[in-house]
Design a protein around this motif. Sequence first.
Motif, PDB file in Angstrom:
ATOM      1  N   LEU A  69      27.164 -52.712 -52.750  1.00 14.76           N
ATOM      2  CA  LEU A  69      28.596 -52.573 -53.023  1.00 14.76           C
ATOM      3  C   LEU A  69      29.240 -53.944 -53.205  1.00 14.76           C
ATOM      4  O   LEU A  69      30.042 -54.162 -54.112  1.00 14.76           O
ATOM      5  CB  LEU A  69      29.289 -51.806 -51.882  1.00 14.76           C
ATOM      6  N   ARG A  70      28.860 -54.860 -52.330  1.00 12.30           N
ATOM      7  CA  ARG A  70      29.426 -56.211 -52.404  1.00 12.30           C
ATOM      8  C   ARG A  70      29.010 -56.889 -53.724  1.00 12.30           C
ATOM      9  O   ARG A  70      29.825 -57.512 -54.404  1.00 12.30           O
ATOM     10  CB  ARG A  70      28.935 -57.027 -51.200  1.00 12.30           C
ATOM     11  N   CYS A  82      27.630 -48.777 -60.043  1.00 17.47           N
ATOM     12  CA  CYS A  82      27.098 -48.883 -58.681  1.00 17.47           C
ATOM     13  C   CYS A  82      28.113 -48.356 -57.657  1.00 17.47           C
ATOM     14  O   CYS A  82      27.769 -47.602 -56.746  1.00 17.47           O
ATOM     15  CB  CYS A  82      26.747 -50.340 -58.377  1.00 17.47           C
ATOM     16  N   LEU A  83      29.377 -48.749 -57.810  1.00 18.21           N
ATOM     17  CA  LEU A  83      30.431 -48.291 -56.895  1.00 18.21           C
ATOM     18  C   LEU A  83      30.525 -46.763 -56.919  1.00 18.21           C
ATOM     19  O   LEU A  83      30.578 -46.113 -55.877  1.00 18.21           O
ATOM     20  CB  LEU A  83      31.793 -48.882 -57.294  1.00 18.21           C
ATOM     21  N   ILE A  84      30.535 -46.218 -58.130  1.00 20.80           N
ATOM     22  CA  ILE A  84      30.650 -44.766 -58.284  1.00 20.80           C
ATOM     23  C   ILE A  84      29.448 -44.070 -57.650  1.00 20.80           C
ATOM     24  O   ILE A  84      29.601 -43.129 -56.872  1.00 20.80           O
ATOM     25  CB  ILE A  84      30.729 -44.382 -59.795  1.00 20.80           C
ATOM     26  N   GLU A  85      28.251 -44.544 -57.991  1.00 19.83           N
ATOM     27  CA  GLU A  85      27.029 -43.896 -57.509  1.00 19.83           C
ATOM     28  C   GLU A  85      26.971 -43.821 -55.980  1.00 19.83           C
ATOM     29  O   GLU A  85      26.715 -42.769 -55.405  1.00 19.83           O
ATOM     30  CB  GLU A  85      25.813 -44.657 -58.035  1.00 19.83           C
ATOM     31  N   GLU A 100      31.854 -49.686 -41.513  1.00 20.55           N
ATOM     32  CA  GLU A 100      31.699 -50.449 -40.270  1.00 20.55           C
ATOM     33  C   GLU A 100      30.924 -51.751 -40.526  1.00 20.55           C
ATOM     34  O   GLU A 100      31.337 -52.838 -40.132  1.00 20.55           O
ATOM     35  CB  GLU A 100      30.896 -49.578 -39.292  1.00 20.55           C
ATOM     36  N   ASN A 101      29.771 -51.611 -41.183  1.00 21.29           N
ATOM     37  CA  ASN A 101      28.906 -52.761 -41.427  1.00 21.29           C
ATOM     38  C   ASN A 101      29.470 -53.717 -42.478  1.00 21.29           C
ATOM     39  O   ASN A 101      29.243 -54.924 -42.399  1.00 21.29           O
ATOM     40  CB  ASN A 101      27.508 -52.295 -41.841  1.00 21.29           C
ATOM     41  N   TYR A 102      30.203 -53.177 -43.432  1.00 24.03           N
ATOM     42  CA  TYR A 102      30.797 -54.018 -44.468  1.00 24.03           C
ATOM     43  C   TYR A 102      31.765 -55.006 -43.830  1.00 24.03           C
ATOM     44  O   TYR A 102      31.733 -56.205 -44.104  1.00 24.03           O
ATOM     45  CB  TYR A 102      31.533 -53.139 -45.494  1.00 24.03           C
ATOM     46  N   THR A 109      37.563 -55.470 -45.306  1.00 27.26           N
ATOM     47  CA  THR A 109      37.117 -54.081 -45.416  1.00 27.26           C
ATOM     48  C   THR A 109      36.651 -53.773 -46.841  1.00 27.26           C
ATOM     49  O   THR A 109      37.042 -54.453 -47.800  1.00 27.26           O
ATOM     50  CB  THR A 109      38.244 -53.086 -45.061  1.00 27.26           C
ATOM     51  N   LEU A 110      35.823 -52.742 -46.942  1.00 22.55           N
ATOM     52  CA  LEU A 110      35.363 -52.266 -48.247  1.00 22.55           C
ATOM     53  C   LEU A 110      36.574 -51.889 -49.096  1.00 22.55           C
ATOM     54  O   LEU A 110      36.652 -52.216 -50.285  1.00 22.55           O
ATOM     55  CB  LEU A 110      34.436 -51.054 -48.054  1.00 22.55           C
TER      56      LEU A 110
END
Length: 293
Positions: A69-70, A82-85, A100-102, A109-110
């Motif tokens: 995601l990043r 990628c974001l959509i998937e 949480e992990n992001y 935050t994401l």
Amino acid sequence: MKGFGTDEDAIIDILTKLNVSQRQQVLITYKSSIGRDLIDDLKSELSGNFERVIIGMMTPTTMYDVHELRRAMKGAGTDEGCLIEILASRTNEEIRRINENYKLQYGCTLEEDIVSDTSSMFRRVLVSLATGNRDERTYVDDALAQQDAQCLYEAGEKKWGTDEVQFMAILCTRNRCHLLRVFDAYRGIANKDITDSIKSEMSGDLEDALLAVVKCMRNKPAYFAERLYKSMKGLGTDDNTLIRVMVSRSEIDMLDIRREFLTMYGKSLYSFIKGDCSGDYRKVLLRLCGGED
């Protein structure tokens, strides 16, 4: 890896026989017995797409999604696919762990990154999906399903212009069983499939995002089979997508994906990878795939 050259076959052989939690154990054992970091050693010995697959396999499932995601937002340009998937296909619990992990990994935050990197209605759909707040019960209220279908019809096909918020509100929050009923009712009202309406009413990333939501609700393995097919067909390979789907689904639904792939395209996933990739990259992907169908 010690000494001259690297035994890639041994690396492939060992790592593909283990599951993701066993690979985490290997990282710890390697460090305690050798006093070095296995990921660092792999990075210095391997390269290219092969390295990306191996490092992906060594990364815990949630962290792999977080990194992807990043990368999709912080690299050159935005990888909307990628974001959509990821956001359309993961469960609430998976999304919760990703969030949480992001935050822990990147200090923001994401949602903040999505907001700064995307725009308009597409941004709103991603923000909605990233809350991981979809109803996950199996309850279906027939009257509400009928009403939702009517709402979608009136928000799209029936009017001039499209009320996109209505589509988002229904597609991003209702539970799967309910939506399948809505899609059936919609076909009865509009005389066409919901996906055809989305295609004619929307465009670009928003269209892709809502189509992905519908496809994941209907048949998630078929959605991934299509992602894989599109990553390999035609000229050139979309390695980002190919690697991400093969690594992230290898322990979840790869057998189902293979079955759907064969049904949808008349060729096995295995044969497609074999014809599209080469070298160690091909070898490791074929191992993740499992077998020829």
